[in-house]
Design a protein around this motif. Structure first.
Motif, PDB file in Angstrom:
ATOM      1  N   HIS A 187      16.213  -6.051   4.136  1.00 55.29           N
ATOM      2  CA  HIS A 187      15.327  -5.062   4.760  1.00 55.29           C
ATOM      3  C   HIS A 187      15.354  -3.734   4.012  1.00 55.29           C
ATOM      4  N   ASN A 191      11.963  -2.272   2.275  1.00 57.61           N
ATOM      5  CA  ASN A 191      11.418  -0.984   2.689  1.00 57.61           C
ATOM      6  C   ASN A 191      11.418   0.030   1.552  1.00 57.61           C
ATOM      7  N   HIS A 228      12.305   8.565   2.159  1.00 54.73           N
ATOM      8  CA  HIS A 228      12.731   7.266   2.670  1.00 54.73           C
ATOM      9  C   HIS A 228      13.239   6.364   1.547  1.00 54.73           C
ATOM     10  N   TYR A 280       9.869  -1.230   9.967  1.00 51.38           N
ATOM     11  CA  TYR A 280      11.091  -0.578  10.447  1.00 51.38           C
ATOM     12  C   TYR A 280      11.560  -1.193  11.764  1.00 51.38           C
ATOM     13  N   SER A 283      13.230  -4.355  10.853  1.00 58.77           N
ATOM     14  CA  SER A 283      14.476  -4.039  10.157  1.00 58.77           C
ATOM     15  C   SER A 283      15.555  -3.590  11.134  1.00 58.77           C
ATOM     16  N   THR A 284      15.160  -2.846  12.152  1.00 59.09           N
ATOM     17  CA  THR A 284      16.121  -2.415  13.175  1.00 59.09           C
ATOM     18  C   THR A 284      16.735  -3.623  13.871  1.00 59.09           C
ATOM     19  N   TYR A 296      16.908   3.713  10.809  1.00 61.45           N
ATOM     20  CA  TYR A 296      15.544   3.224  11.009  1.00 61.45           C
ATOM     21  C   TYR A 296      14.878   3.932  12.191  1.00 61.45           C
ATOM     22  N   MET A 300      11.556   6.000  11.723  1.00 61.15           N
ATOM     23  CA  MET A 300      10.386   5.518  12.453  1.00 61.15           C
ATOM     24  C   MET A 300       9.723   6.652  13.227  1.00 61.15           C
TER      25      MET A 300
END
Length: 338
Positions: A187, A191, A228, A280, A283-284, A296, A300
């Motif tokens: 992830h 990202n 990010h 995100y 990914s969390t 995240y 976010m």
């Protein structure tokens, strides 16, 4: 058992058709401009496939809308593109752009399929999914052949199965942190990839935008994407793992003549933000280490505020096409009663 009646479109199906039309009308305009500028023959073939896919999707949606007497969205037209404008991005950037767009198309079609009922809508989405997977593979193979593909980090394959025995598996602030899991690495790297491409895209857009408020919005997006990228890079660097490549040096010109309308560039940016929010969220869920999960959540919130401001900017400029709404029953009832 077959049903003989013609089922009306559900809200999910209407929303799916509307969303795919918006994104494919944008896709065909951007890739059409890229094809005017690309020099590499192999990359041209990939872009041609992606553009053809977008055009076929638009035709399928238009046919369904006409059969249902449903208004065809406006989306983006030739008026949103100036093909004669100077080149803005490198050939390599165009190829990675095409690959990442196919990733987004695969995710969107896969998420929509369980929520539709009619066979014609299901067939449309299945076709979009199959083409997205095929064209993504072609784009990825072309990137690899040209030495442009960023492979995710390599870690040793496990020799045995282990089970979590202590709650410090989730620890990320106090005490010793466990190494990143393979899923967390995936992830973080993904990202970083999407933000690196988004940063370069918004850098180019900000250079050519005409409206000062649009320029300010795009510069803000570029800065957020850069931040990010560095956050994800730092988490990987803590484990001595490499990050993905960046694309900043693939904005190829100092020209301020825009190939795209401010409307298209603003919508494109908000669409990337929406994709980022979805990424995100996934990914969390895949990152049980608390510091990663909270990272995240913080990022976010930042991109959600960016999305809201983008929508407001589009509303002020009369650029935001309203998604199909449900009937306002209260207003209808009030009108009849009055």
């Amino acid at each position: 058992m077959k049903t003989n009646h013609h089922s009306p479109l559900t809200a999910s199906e209407i929303g799916t058709l509307w969303g795919f039309y918006q994104k494919n009308s944008l896709l065909t305009r951007v890739t059409g401009y890229f094809m005017e500028k690309v020099e590499d023959v192999d990359i041209r073939e990939v872009l041609q496939l992606v553009k053809k896919e977008g055009q076929e999707a638009l035709t399928m949606i238009e046919d369904i809308c006409q059969s249902e007497q449903m208004a065809i969205p406006v989306g983006f037209t030739d008026e949103d593109v100036t093909p004669s404008a100077p080149r803005l991005f490198s050939d390599a950037f165009m190829l990675e752009y095409a690959r990442q767009l196919e990733v987004a198309s695969i995710a969107a079609a896969g998420a929509a399929i369980p929520n539709v009922t009619r066979s014609d809508i299901t067939n449309f989405l299945q076709t979009a999914l199959q083409l997205g997977m095929r064209h993504h593979d072609i784009a990825k193979e072309t990137l690899m052949e040209k030495g442009l593909y960023s492979r995710p980090p390599v870690i040793p394959a496990p020799k045995q199965v282990d089970f979590v025995e202590k709650q410090n598996f989730m620890r990320g602030f106090l005490g010793e942190k466990r190494p990143l899991s393979a899923v967390e690495i995936t992830h973080l790297f993904m990202n970083m990839q999407t933000n690196a491409l988004g940063k370069a895209l918004m850098m180019g857009f900000a250079q050519v935008a005409k409206d000062a408020k649009v320029t300010k919005y795009l510069v803000r997006g570029k800065e957020i994407a850069h931040k990010h990228v560095e956050v994800f890079r730092s988490h990987l660097a803590e484990e001595d793992l490499p990050g993905s490549r960046t694309w900043d040096d693939h904005v190829m010109t100092s020209s301020t003549e825009s190939p795209f309308s401010d409307k298209l560039m603003t919508f494109h940016t908000t669409a990337l933000v929406d994709i980022g929010i979805g990424n995100y969220g996934l990914s969390t869920a895949g990152s049980p280490r608390r510091d990663i999960g909270l990272t995240y959540a913080r990022l976010m919130a930042e991109v959600a505020a960016m999305a809201e401001d983008g929508a407001e900017l589009m509303i002020k400029n009369a650029w935001l096409e309203q998604p199909p709404p449900a009937p306002n029953r209260k207003a209808l009832e009030k009108g009849r009663g009055g």
